[in-house]
Design an enzyme around this catalytic site. Structure first.
Site, PDB file in Angstrom:
ATOM      1  CG  HIS A   2      -1.923   1.105   1.215  1.00  0.00           C
ATOM      2  ND1 HIS A   2      -3.247   0.875   1.478  1.00  0.00           N
ATOM      3  CD2 HIS A   2      -1.817   2.436   0.956  1.00  0.00           C
ATOM      4  CE1 HIS A   2      -3.912   2.018   1.400  1.00  0.00           C
ATOM      5  NE2 HIS A   2      -3.059   2.983   1.086  1.00  0.00           N
TER       6      HIS A   2
ATOM      7  CG  HIS B 202       0.952  15.275   2.780  1.00  0.00           C
ATOM      8  ND1 HIS B 202       0.099  15.514   1.740  1.00  0.00           N
ATOM      9  CD2 HIS B 202       0.421  14.235   3.466  1.00  0.00           C
ATOM     10  CE1 HIS B 202      -0.922  14.672   1.790  1.00  0.00           C
ATOM     11  NE2 HIS B 202      -0.748  13.877   2.829  1.00  0.00           N
TER      12      HIS B 202
ATOM     13  CB  VAL C  84       4.619   6.523  -6.047  1.00  0.00           C
ATOM     14  CG1 VAL C  84       5.221   5.383  -5.228  1.00  0.00           C
ATOM     15  CG2 VAL C  84       3.747   5.969  -7.168  1.00  0.00           C
ATOM     16  NE  ARG C  85       1.164  12.028  -1.988  1.00  0.00           N
ATOM     17  CZ  ARG C  85       0.140  11.693  -1.214  1.00  0.00           C
ATOM     18  NH1 ARG C  85      -0.892  11.057  -1.698  1.00  0.00           N
ATOM     19  NH2 ARG C  85       0.155  11.971   0.072  1.00  0.00           N
TER      20      ARG C  85
ATOM     21  CB  ALA D 137      -4.741  12.866   6.953  1.00  0.00           C
TER      22      ALA D 137
ATOM     23  CG  HIS E 181     -10.143   4.231   2.643  1.00  0.00           C
ATOM     24  ND1 HIS E 181      -8.936   4.860   2.816  1.00  0.00           N
ATOM     25  CD2 HIS E 181     -10.962   4.730   3.607  1.00  0.00           C
ATOM     26  CE1 HIS E 181      -9.025   5.705   3.832  1.00  0.00           C
ATOM     27  NE2 HIS E 181     -10.252   5.647   4.333  1.00  0.00           N
TER      28      HIS E 181
ATOM     29  CG  HIS F 281      -5.223   2.169   5.775  1.00  0.00           C
ATOM     30  ND1 HIS F 281      -6.555   2.287   6.060  1.00  0.00           N
ATOM     31  CD2 HIS F 281      -5.073   2.725   4.555  1.00  0.00           C
ATOM     32  CE1 HIS F 281      -7.166   2.903   5.074  1.00  0.00           C
ATOM     33  NE2 HIS F 281      -6.288   3.159   4.140  1.00  0.00           N
TER      34      HIS F 281
ATOM     35  CG  ASP G 146      -2.107   4.762   3.991  1.00  0.00           C
ATOM     36  OD1 ASP G 146      -2.123   5.139   2.807  1.00  0.00           O
ATOM     37  OD2 ASP G 146      -2.904   5.182   4.845  1.00  0.00           O
TER      38      ASP G 146
HETATM   39 ZN   LIG Z   1      -3.622   4.975   1.346  1.00  0.00          ZN
END
Ligand SMILES: [Zn+2]
Length: 345
Positions: A14, A257, A17-18, A269, A142, A177, A253
């Site tokens: 999970h 940022h 990598v944007r 978050a 999710h 997660h 996860d």
């Molecule tokens: Zn995630």
């Protein structure tokens, strides 16, 4: 106690990598020690990866970023418009699964599956899920109900994954997660009974042994703020016990940022832990779990996702190390704090 250890390369099932240049930075960070990563499909808001064109373009970037020693396994975003035909096309193209985001549950989840559909599935949604089951794709979830009180969102999702497991007995499901004792209990119960369901646990939830007190107890620690939140110490205890069970494996996860969006009026978050795998070794040593480390970081995911083992090891040394305030422009989890274990070349 050892002061050096090696493990097989990890599998982080999970990872975010944007998009854009970030893919190359973040892919390389995970590829340094992972043989496989599961790439989440929620870059490029508002759509995410929901068409074959977007999938192919993104996969090309992820492969280039990860290099020859790490395979990025791709997911697509499940939306109300995902058809059985798209599912079959994705399966033919080697996609691993479709990620289910309840609409509005987290970053770039808009346009995901409406909460009402989760409680009372319309036939078009069931047809898509049937196609996924037939094509042997994985359904990562999710697991939060976006319209519930923030600490009860995972609790109210338990019924959803429980029903999905019963209704799609051969569909491989991963509850992502997890953070609560109840989710641990229910997933373990189903997995023990032979259902094809597993759950991922993050490094940061295993770290925060005081639950919410560790991220906003004596002050707010923005680098530890994530969704779903770390909750009660009893929940943490259940996660630590789960590490010993075959139904649970690593999904970090990892969600980086930049400081500007982490330390601000409405901070994002997400914990970025992929840059500090030594923190998981630290947690496992502290709680007497080192015998379970390889199963958790590599073997169980390999069995469930049916991945080939690759040569190569990851090396860790017990050597006091201060986590930088910034790594490659992003804020790491535990920024500025000292860890006893670090990954070494
Ligand atoms: Zn995630």
């Amino acid at each position: 106690m050892p002061d050096y250890m090696e493990t097989p390369r990890w599998r982080d099932m999970h990872v975010h990598v944007r998009e854009g240049d970030a893919v190359y930075t973040l892919g390389a960070v995970s590829a340094a020690y992972c043989s496989d990563i599961l790439v989440m499909p929620n870059p490029f808001p508002p759509h995410g990866i929901d068409t074959m064109e977007r999938l192919e373009a993104y996969r090309k970037e992820c492969r280039a970023a990860c290099g020859p020693n790490c395979t990025p396994h791709m997911t697509m975003k499940l939306t109300p418009n995902t058809t059985p035909d798209l599912v079959r096309a994705a399966a033919r193209a080697g996609v691993t699964g479709f990620k289910l985001y309840p609409d509005g549950a987290t970053t770039n989840s808009h346009g995901g599956i409406p909460q009402e559909w989760l409680l009372n599935r319309p036939s078009i949604f069931n047809e898509t899920l049937h196609a996924m089951q037939e094509e042997d794709l994985v359904l990562p979830l999710h697991g939060e109900m976006p319209k519930s009180f923030v600490w009860d969102r995972e609790k109210h999702f338990v019924e959803v994954f429980w029903n999905l497991a019963w209704d799609f007995r051969k569909l491989r499901i991963v509850v992502e997660h997890i953070t609560t004792a109840e989710a641990v209990d229910k997933v373990q119960h189903l997995a023990t009974a032979g259902f094809a369901i597993r759950a991922t646990i993050t490094m940061h939830h295993l770290w925060m042994e005081n639950g919410a007190s560790d991220w906003h107890g004596d002050g707010l620690y923005p680098d530890r703020y994530c969704k779903p939140e770390a909750k009660r110490p009893e929940d943490w205890q259940a996660l630590i016990r789960a590490v010993k069970n075959d139904a649970f494996f690593l999904g970090s996860d990892s969600a980086p940022h930049v400081p500007g969006t982490k330390y601000c009026y409405k901070g994002c978050a997400g914990c970025w832990t992929a840059c500090t795998p030594g923190m998981l070794v630290t947690t496992f040593e502290k709680h007497g779990l080192l015998d379970h480390l390889v199963e958790f970081t590599s073997r169980r995911a390999g069995r469930f996702y049916r991945l080939d083992d690759r040569p190569g090891v990851v090396k860790f040394r017990k050597e006091s190390w201060q986590v930088p305030k910034e790594i490659a422009g992003y804020t790491p989890f535990l920024a500025g704090e000292t860890l006893p274990w670090r990954m070494v070349p």
